[in-house]
Design a protein around this motif. Sequence first.
Motif, mmCIF file in Angstrom:
data_model
loop_
_atom_site.group_PDB
_atom_site.id
_atom_site.type_symbol
_atom_site.label_atom_id
_atom_site.label_comp_id
_atom_site.label_asym_id
_atom_site.label_seq_id
_atom_site.Cartn_x
_atom_site.Cartn_y
_atom_site.Cartn_z
ATOM 1 N N GLN A 362 3.844 2.795 -1.578
ATOM 2 C CA GLN A 362 3.439 4.085 -1.023
ATOM 3 C C GLN A 362 4.105 4.330 0.324
ATOM 4 O O GLN A 362 4.586 5.439 0.599
ATOM 5 C CB GLN A 362 1.915 4.124 -0.865
ATOM 6 C CG GLN A 362 1.398 5.437 -0.286
ATOM 7 C CD GLN A 362 -0.118 5.483 -0.275
ATOM 8 O OE1 GLN A 362 -0.758 5.246 -1.287
ATOM 9 N NE2 GLN A 362 -0.699 5.778 0.875
ATOM 10 N N GLN A 363 4.160 3.298 1.144
ATOM 11 C CA GLN A 363 4.807 3.448 2.450
ATOM 12 C C GLN A 363 6.301 3.753 2.289
ATOM 13 O O GLN A 363 6.854 4.617 2.988
ATOM 14 C CB GLN A 363 4.640 2.167 3.271
ATOM 15 C CG GLN A 363 3.235 1.916 3.781
ATOM 16 C CD GLN A 363 3.204 0.706 4.705
ATOM 17 O OE1 GLN A 363 3.708 0.757 5.827
ATOM 18 N NE2 GLN A 363 2.641 -0.384 4.224
ATOM 19 N N LEU A 364 6.957 3.049 1.383
ATOM 20 C CA LEU A 364 8.381 3.288 1.163
ATOM 21 C C LEU A 364 8.617 4.696 0.640
ATOM 22 O O LEU A 364 9.534 5.394 1.077
ATOM 23 C CB LEU A 364 8.940 2.256 0.185
ATOM 24 C CG LEU A 364 9.012 0.808 0.701
ATOM 25 C CD1 LEU A 364 9.387 -0.144 -0.432
ATOM 26 C CD2 LEU A 364 10.028 0.694 1.839
ATOM 27 N N THR A 365 7.772 5.140 -0.297
ATOM 28 C CA THR A 365 7.908 6.484 -0.860
ATOM 29 C C THR A 365 7.755 7.543 0.217
ATOM 30 O O THR A 365 8.547 8.492 0.303
ATOM 31 C CB THR A 365 6.872 6.714 -1.971
ATOM 32 O OG1 THR A 365 7.041 5.717 -2.987
ATOM 33 C CG2 THR A 365 7.024 8.096 -2.576
ATOM 34 N N GLN A 366 6.733 7.389 1.036
ATOM 35 C CA GLN A 366 6.468 8.371 2.081
ATOM 36 C C GLN A 366 7.571 8.410 3.126
ATOM 37 O O GLN A 366 7.773 9.436 3.787
ATOM 38 C CB GLN A 366 5.120 8.072 2.740
ATOM 39 C CG GLN A 366 3.931 8.323 1.826
ATOM 40 C CD GLN A 366 2.608 7.903 2.453
ATOM 41 O OE1 GLN A 366 2.576 7.187 3.458
ATOM 42 N NE2 GLN A 366 1.503 8.354 1.858
ATOM 43 N N ASN A 367 8.319 7.317 3.260
ATOM 44 C CA ASN A 367 9.397 7.260 4.244
ATOM 45 C C ASN A 367 10.777 7.459 3.623
ATOM 46 O O ASN A 367 11.792 7.296 4.303
ATOM 47 C CB ASN A 367 9.348 5.927 4.998
ATOM 48 C CG ASN A 367 8.234 5.880 6.023
ATOM 49 O OD1 ASN A 367 8.395 6.359 7.147
ATOM 50 N ND2 ASN A 367 7.090 5.333 5.631
ATOM 51 N N GLY A 368 10.804 7.806 2.329
ATOM 52 C CA GLY A 368 12.076 8.106 1.689
ATOM 53 C C GLY A 368 13.007 6.915 1.569
ATOM 54 O O GLY A 368 14.211 7.036 1.757
ATOM 55 N N ILE A 369 12.455 5.761 1.239
ATOM 56 C CA ILE A 369 13.254 4.546 1.063
ATOM 57 C C ILE A 369 13.063 4.044 -0.361
ATOM 58 O O ILE A 369 11.943 3.900 -0.834
ATOM 59 C CB ILE A 369 12.844 3.454 2.074
ATOM 60 C CG1 ILE A 369 12.990 3.974 3.512
ATOM 61 C CG2 ILE A 369 13.667 2.189 1.866
ATOM 62 C CD1 ILE A 369 12.468 3.022 4.562
ATOM 63 N N ASP A 370 14.147 3.762 -1.040
ATOM 64 C CA ASP A 370 14.092 3.287 -2.422
ATOM 65 C C ASP A 370 14.366 1.787 -2.461
ATOM 66 O O ASP A 370 14.752 1.184 -1.460
ATOM 67 C CB ASP A 370 15.105 4.044 -3.280
ATOM 68 C CG ASP A 370 14.634 4.230 -4.716
ATOM 69 O OD1 ASP A 370 13.779 3.450 -5.173
ATOM 70 O OD2 ASP A 370 15.115 5.162 -5.380
ATOM 71 N N LEU A 371 14.198 1.197 -3.632
ATOM 72 C CA LEU A 371 14.499 -0.229 -3.778
ATOM 73 C C LEU A 371 14.658 -0.586 -5.238
ATOM 74 O O LEU A 371 14.236 0.166 -6.133
ATOM 75 C CB LEU A 371 13.408 -1.097 -3.148
ATOM 76 C CG LEU A 371 12.093 -1.306 -3.928
ATOM 77 C CD1 LEU A 371 11.355 -2.514 -3.378
ATOM 78 C CD2 LEU A 371 11.211 -0.081 -3.868
ATOM 79 N N ILE A 372 15.274 -1.730 -5.467
ATOM 80 C CA ILE A 372 15.372 -2.316 -6.806
ATOM 81 C C ILE A 372 14.464 -3.524 -6.843
ATOM 82 O O ILE A 372 14.509 -4.382 -5.953
ATOM 83 C CB ILE A 372 16.833 -2.706 -7.122
ATOM 84 C CG1 ILE A 372 17.686 -1.434 -7.280
ATOM 85 C CG2 ILE A 372 16.904 -3.575 -8.365
ATOM 86 C CD1 ILE A 372 19.162 -1.703 -7.448
ATOM 87 N N THR A 373 13.620 -3.574 -7.865
ATOM 88 C CA THR A 373 12.640 -4.648 -7.933
ATOM 89 C C THR A 373 12.224 -4.894 -9.376
ATOM 90 O O THR A 373 12.632 -4.183 -10.286
ATOM 91 C CB THR A 373 11.412 -4.312 -7.067
ATOM 92 O OG1 THR A 373 10.552 -5.443 -6.986
ATOM 93 C CG2 THR A 373 10.649 -3.127 -7.637
ATOM 94 N N ASN A 374 11.416 -5.901 -9.565
ATOM 95 C CA ASN A 374 10.834 -6.248 -10.853
ATOM 96 C C ASN A 374 9.368 -6.610 -10.604
ATOM 97 O O ASN A 374 9.088 -7.427 -9.728
ATOM 98 C CB ASN A 374 11.581 -7.453 -11.443
ATOM 99 C CG ASN A 374 11.139 -7.821 -12.849
ATOM 100 O OD1 ASN A 374 10.176 -7.288 -13.371
ATOM 101 N ND2 ASN A 374 11.842 -8.762 -13.439
#
Length: 507
Positions: A362-374
Amino acid sequence: MLIQQGVQPGAPGVYVDIVPAPPEINGVPTNLLGIVGAASWGPTNTPNLIGSNQELVDTFGPVINQSHDLATACVIAMAQGANAIYGVRVTDGTDTKASVELMDTAATPAEGALLTALYSGTVGNTITAQISAGIQPNTFTLTITRPGVLTEVFANIGGTGSAFWQNLVNAVNNGQSLSRGPSQLVTASLPTTLSTYAPNVTTTYTLSGGTNGISTVTDTTLVGSDGPPRTGMYALRGTGVQVGMLADVTTESTFTTQISFGLQEGIYMIGVGAPGQTVATAISAKNTAGIGSHAFKLLMGDWIYWWDPTNNVQRLVSPQAFSAGLLVSLNPSQSSLNKQVYGVIATQTSANGYRYSYADLQQLTQNGIDLITNPIPAGNAFGVRIGVNTSFSAVNAFDNYTRMTNFLAATFNKATGIFDGQVQTPELWHEVETAFDDFLSNLESQNLIEDYLVTVNQTNNPQSQQALGFMNINVSVTYFGIAAMIVVSLNGGTSVVISQSTLGQAA
């Protein structure tokens, strides 16, 4: 007799008025990816299009285990489906070209000609050359070999003494008439003192002295200059690239420059944080950079462990090429959210056994940061988890906004050139509106857009605007939304009564 449309004939007779076909709009390619990085072969600061691993090796050399490596990024992107990549090679300016002297048969052997690698880089050190007797009498054949690519043969080079050496140089540099073109591996030159002796036909020569010029390559090198001449990122101007990345560039101060370039060229730039970022440090770094634009996708610095098949080693690489390669393999109406990527052994966090919580996401989404994960919502696989850009606007924050907007803008920019310079009449407005309508209707039928409206008539082109040379084409397009947050309303329990009316509503 043929006449131009609208031209009045001046004498009796039969005239054929050629009416041009109505204009059509073709969409620009959306699969073009631009990658800037260092390499061991190829021209510098010049975009070259590659579509396969073989073309990559031919053009830029093999994968090298180093930071900012262009070939590494290309191989990873192609594994995600990228099949049209404009690569731009950069150096620190210390790169050198390999060379070797071809010797004669004098009592004290002297140089007959110098072969110099076409490009700088260590690939040049793998090139060999040999002179042998030609098939035709009193001729020689020069064979130039580079491992993994097509061998070059310059057959039956004639001449005696210095004439032979001049003919050899001409063959290498200019080709041999219709039998073969110039060398794509080396250039040739004569020494100051010309040899008058025949060539050595027993020695296999190996070029040497080629260097890559990468020891002091920095993030700024990859950004480059807008010239002239243009270098680094700016070499991608005018290529039509839809997605771009500067390999392994993590310096936050470059992000605003990348955004500016992306907005000018209609390129979705893919950036990344430094390796080993946490959610908190990623957000802090983004805030320090002061960025917020749909033209820039920022991936968290959770770097990826990848098996390098060329060097047979596991490496830690940037997630940029995974994301960029995936994006150009999708149509522009789609998001990278919940899409699997390939070739990931682990990420830095997954290797440490850490799993992102919903609070983290949620924090990453709200700050416009993406990532690759599993895992990703689709299941236990590595993939893009959020699918957002860095825009401050929630309605512009998903990948599809950037991709579709850039696609339409580039298409319209290219297509409307045919109307420039024409007399602005109701007939022209109709032609323009029909062309746009046909194109957008086709997109709508393919479910790439939801709805559209094109206006080009007297209402938005008053005489005052026409007098200044303006023709306004107003285009409104409704994109499809992305199912990013799926909400299931569950009403369960022993007290819940399912009535017949409820069943009907459910059906």
